[in-house]
Scaffold this motif. Structure first.
Motif, short mmCIF file in Angstrom:
data_model
loop_
_atom_site.label_atom_id
_atom_site.label_comp_id
_atom_site.label_asym_id
_atom_site.label_seq_id
_atom_site.Cartn_x
_atom_site.Cartn_y
_atom_site.Cartn_z
N ARG A 132 0.84 -1.19 0.00
CA ARG A 132 0.00 0.00 0.00
C ARG A 132 0.88 1.24 0.00
NH1 ARG A 132 -3.45 -3.22 -0.74
NH2 ARG A 132 -5.53 -3.36 0.16
N ARG A 133 0.35 2.34 -0.60
CA ARG A 133 1.00 3.64 -0.51
C ARG A 133 0.20 4.46 0.49
NH1 ARG A 133 -0.09 8.53 -2.70
NH2 ARG A 133 -1.80 7.66 -3.92
N ILE A 134 0.90 5.08 1.43
CA ILE A 134 0.22 5.87 2.46
C ILE A 134 -0.30 7.17 1.84
CG2 ILE A 134 0.49 7.06 4.68
CD1 ILE A 134 0.62 4.00 4.82
N ALA A 135 -1.60 7.44 2.03
CA ALA A 135 -2.23 8.63 1.44
C ALA A 135 -2.21 9.82 2.40
CB ALA A 135 -3.65 8.31 1.02
N ARG A 136 -2.38 9.55 3.70
CA ARG A 136 -2.39 10.66 4.65
C ARG A 136 -1.75 10.20 5.97
NH1 ARG A 136 -8.22 9.63 4.08
NH2 ARG A 136 -8.84 8.33 5.84
N HIS A 174 -0.83 8.90 9.47
CA HIS A 174 -1.59 7.97 10.32
C HIS A 174 -0.63 7.35 11.32
CE1 HIS A 174 -4.91 5.39 11.38
NE2 HIS A 174 -4.15 4.32 11.24
N GLU A 214 3.74 8.26 7.05
CA GLU A 214 3.66 9.54 6.35
C GLU A 214 3.28 9.33 4.89
OE1 GLU A 214 3.83 12.25 7.94
OE2 GLU A 214 4.59 11.45 9.84
N PRO A 215 2.61 10.34 4.29
CA PRO A 215 2.21 10.24 2.88
C PRO A 215 3.37 9.83 1.97
CG PRO A 215 1.23 12.18 3.87
CD PRO A 215 2.15 11.58 4.90
N GLU A 216 3.05 9.01 0.99
CA GLU A 216 3.99 8.48 -0.02
C GLU A 216 4.86 7.34 0.49
OE1 GLU A 216 3.58 9.11 -3.13
OE2 GLU A 216 2.05 10.58 -2.57
N GLU A 217 4.83 7.06 1.79
CA GLU A 217 5.58 5.89 2.26
C GLU A 217 4.89 4.62 1.77
OE1 GLU A 217 7.66 7.58 6.33
OE2 GLU A 217 5.97 6.26 6.50
N ARG A 218 5.66 3.53 1.70
CA ARG A 218 5.09 2.24 1.30
C ARG A 218 5.01 1.32 2.50
NH1 ARG A 218 4.88 5.04 -2.75
NH2 ARG A 218 5.22 4.39 -4.89
N HIS A 231 -11.05 -3.25 -1.22
CA HIS A 231 -10.33 -4.08 -2.19
C HIS A 231 -10.53 -5.57 -1.94
CE1 HIS A 231 -8.36 -0.75 -4.19
NE2 HIS A 231 -8.17 -0.21 -2.98
#
Ligand code: HEM
Length: 120
Positions: free
Chosen positions: A9-13, A15, A23-27, A65
């Motif tokens: 998953r790619r982090i969107a916001r 958390h 953080e956003p954009e982390e995998r 999903h």
């Protein structure tokens, strides 16, 4: 045993989960195999128990999903293929002398499954 062991998953916001800041954009990798052994949901999770309530298993994912092929797969394997094989091939058995080996983590399954023929 989850045939799909993990999903990326790619982090969107931003958390926070389990004390970890995402953080956003982390995998991240969701580990289905780990979740399906969560002792909070499955007592003695490593013990094979065909009678256990597996309704909380996420072998087919969860949420938006969730696998759209889940019903077809369950039906084909559990209600058609395996019952037919057991009914028509009563002499087919696992070879206790050569245990089944499992491997893989993204795609997990038997690496070798030795069968013997007892006739019949
Ligand atoms: C034993 C068989 C199967 C297993 C264990 C399985 C497992 C999974 C899992 C864990 C996911 C969630 C992935 C994620 O959240 O990142 C998924 C999604 C998906 N599966 Fe399956 N699957 C199986 C069979 C099938 C079949 C037969 C089909 C099609 C006919 C199928 C089509 C899909 C599709 C299209 C998705 C993506 C859904 C989405 O992203 O919204 N799967 N599957």
């Amino acid at each position: 045993m989850s045939p799909i062991g993990m999903s990326p998953r790619r982090i969107a916001r931003p958390h926070r989960i389990g004390g970890v800041a995402l953080e956003p954009e982390e995998r991240v990798f969701l580990m289905y195999g780990s979740a399906n052994r969560d002792e909070a949901h499955f007592p003695a999770a490593d013990r094979f128990d065909i009678t256990r309530d597996a309704s909380k298993s996420i072998a087919f994912g969860a949420g938006p999903h969730f696998c759209p092929g889940a019903a077809a797969s369950r039906t084909l394997i559990a209600e058609v293929a395996l019952p037919l094989a057991f009914e028509r091939l009563p002499g087919l058995a696992l070879d206790d002398a050569r245990p089944t080996r499992f491997g893989g983590w993204a795609f997990r399954g038997p690496l070798e499954l030795h069968a013997i023929w007892r006739g019949g």
